[in-house]
Design an enzyme around this catalytic site. Structure first.
Site, PDB file in Angstrom:
ATOM      1  N   GLY A  81      16.167  11.632  18.480  1.00 11.98           N
ATOM      2  CA  GLY A  81      16.977  12.273  19.505  1.00 11.98           C
ATOM      3  C   GLY A  81      18.469  12.274  19.213  1.00 11.98           C
ATOM      4  CB  ILE A 118      10.219  15.394   8.335  1.00 14.65           C
ATOM      5  CG1 ILE A 118      11.522  14.609   8.505  1.00 14.65           C
ATOM      6  CG2 ILE A 118       9.871  16.227   9.555  1.00 14.65           C
ATOM      7  CD1 ILE A 118      12.746  15.493   8.679  1.00 14.65           C
ATOM      8  CB  ALA A 170       7.861  17.280  15.763  1.00 13.67           C
ATOM      9  CB  ILE A 171       7.038  21.757  18.635  1.00 19.21           C
ATOM     10  CG1 ILE A 171       5.635  21.361  18.152  1.00 19.21           C
ATOM     11  CG2 ILE A 171       7.119  23.244  18.975  1.00 19.21           C
ATOM     12  CD1 ILE A 171       4.557  21.427  19.218  1.00 19.21           C
ATOM     13  N   GLY A 174      19.722  13.898  16.317  1.00 13.24           N
ATOM     14  CA  GLY A 174      19.979  14.963  15.356  1.00 13.24           C
ATOM     15  C   GLY A 174      19.626  14.614  13.917  1.00 13.24           C
ATOM     16  CE1 TYR A 222       9.267  19.592  11.705  1.00  9.23           C
ATOM     17  CE2 TYR A 222       7.333  19.844  13.076  1.00  9.23           C
ATOM     18  CZ  TYR A 222       8.060  19.115  12.165  1.00  9.23           C
ATOM     19  OH  TYR A 222       7.591  17.915  11.695  1.00  9.23           O
ATOM     20  CB  ILE A 231      13.039   9.934  12.715  1.00  4.04           C
ATOM     21  CG1 ILE A 231      13.643  11.234  12.167  1.00  4.04           C
ATOM     22  CG2 ILE A 231      14.111   8.909  13.071  1.00  4.04           C
ATOM     23  CD1 ILE A 231      14.453  11.090  10.899  1.00  4.04           C
ATOM     24  CG  ASN A 237       5.461  15.474  17.444  1.00  2.99           C
ATOM     25  OD1 ASN A 237       6.505  15.271  18.050  1.00  2.99           O
ATOM     26  ND2 ASN A 237       5.241  14.999  16.228  1.00  2.99           N
ATOM     27  CD  GLU A 271      -2.761  -1.113   2.500  1.00  9.63           C
ATOM     28  OE1 GLU A 271      -4.008  -1.027   2.468  1.00  9.63           O
ATOM     29  OE2 GLU A 271      -2.114  -1.273   3.555  1.00  9.63           O
TER      30      GLU A 271
END
Length: 183
Positions: A103, A94, A138-139, A105, A142, A96, A135, A48
């Site tokens: 964590g 994005i 992620a923040i 990098g 960013y 990971i 999250n 899928e």
């Protein structure tokens, strides 16, 4: 000439058919799915996922897999999508995949590689993204890469009977300062 898709530790590469079975395993992990998207969590098979990739609009979406340089290990994916060429704006996503790879990098490096590609190869003016307020990792990535909060869709995401905000963030090309050494 520089390889604009290579960083100190990572490469952004063309997806291979065998990658999608591995990515499918990430789609069985609840926190991966629930941080990736606001849609209901749903495992997807490798077939899928590969079909979704094959059906991308090649004019408005640039999708890469993230691999380590040291051992060519697949660790994630990154995409610029919904590109509006007349406005020079794109959305970014994005991920990971394996929690053990977070964590270190890798997200920052892959994000900066993709931003460099978007701003300097695709000539984008702005890159935008949405992120669920819970999250925090992620923040942080960013914000450290220059994204700024542009709006909040209040209580837009429902998880486990609770409601959470969905943040909109953006980065302009003129404000992009790579957080990694681009090789």
């Amino acid at each position: 000439m520089k390889n604009i898709l290579a960083g100190p530790q990572l490469n952004l590469v063309v997806p291979q058919p065998e990658d999608f079975d591995e990515i499918s395993e990430w789609y069985t992990e609840g926190s991966f799915l629930r941080n990736l998207d606001t849609a209901p969590a749903r495992p997807l098979s490798g077939e899928e996922l590969e079909q979704t990739y094959r059906n991308l609009d090649r004019q408005t979406e640039f999708y890469f897999h993230i691999r380590t340089q040291a051992d060519d290990r697949l660790i994630g994916f990154v995409t610029l999508y919904n590109i509006e060429w007349t406005n020079q704006i794109a959305q970014l996503a994005i991920a990971i995949g394996d929690p053990a790879d977070r964590g270190h990098g890798y997200g920052t490096e892959a994000l900066n590689l993709m931003l460099n590609y978007g701003f300097n190869e695709l000539n984008l003016y702005k890159v935008c993204l949405d992120v669920i307020a819970t999250n925090h990792a992620a923040i942080s990535v960013y914000q450290n890469s220059g994204f700024e909060f542009e709006g909040t869709n209040k209580l837009a995401v429902k998880r486990d009977g609770e409601r959470y905000d969905l943040y909109s963030m953006g980065l302009f090309a003129e404000d992009f300062q790579p957080r990694i050494k681009l090789v």
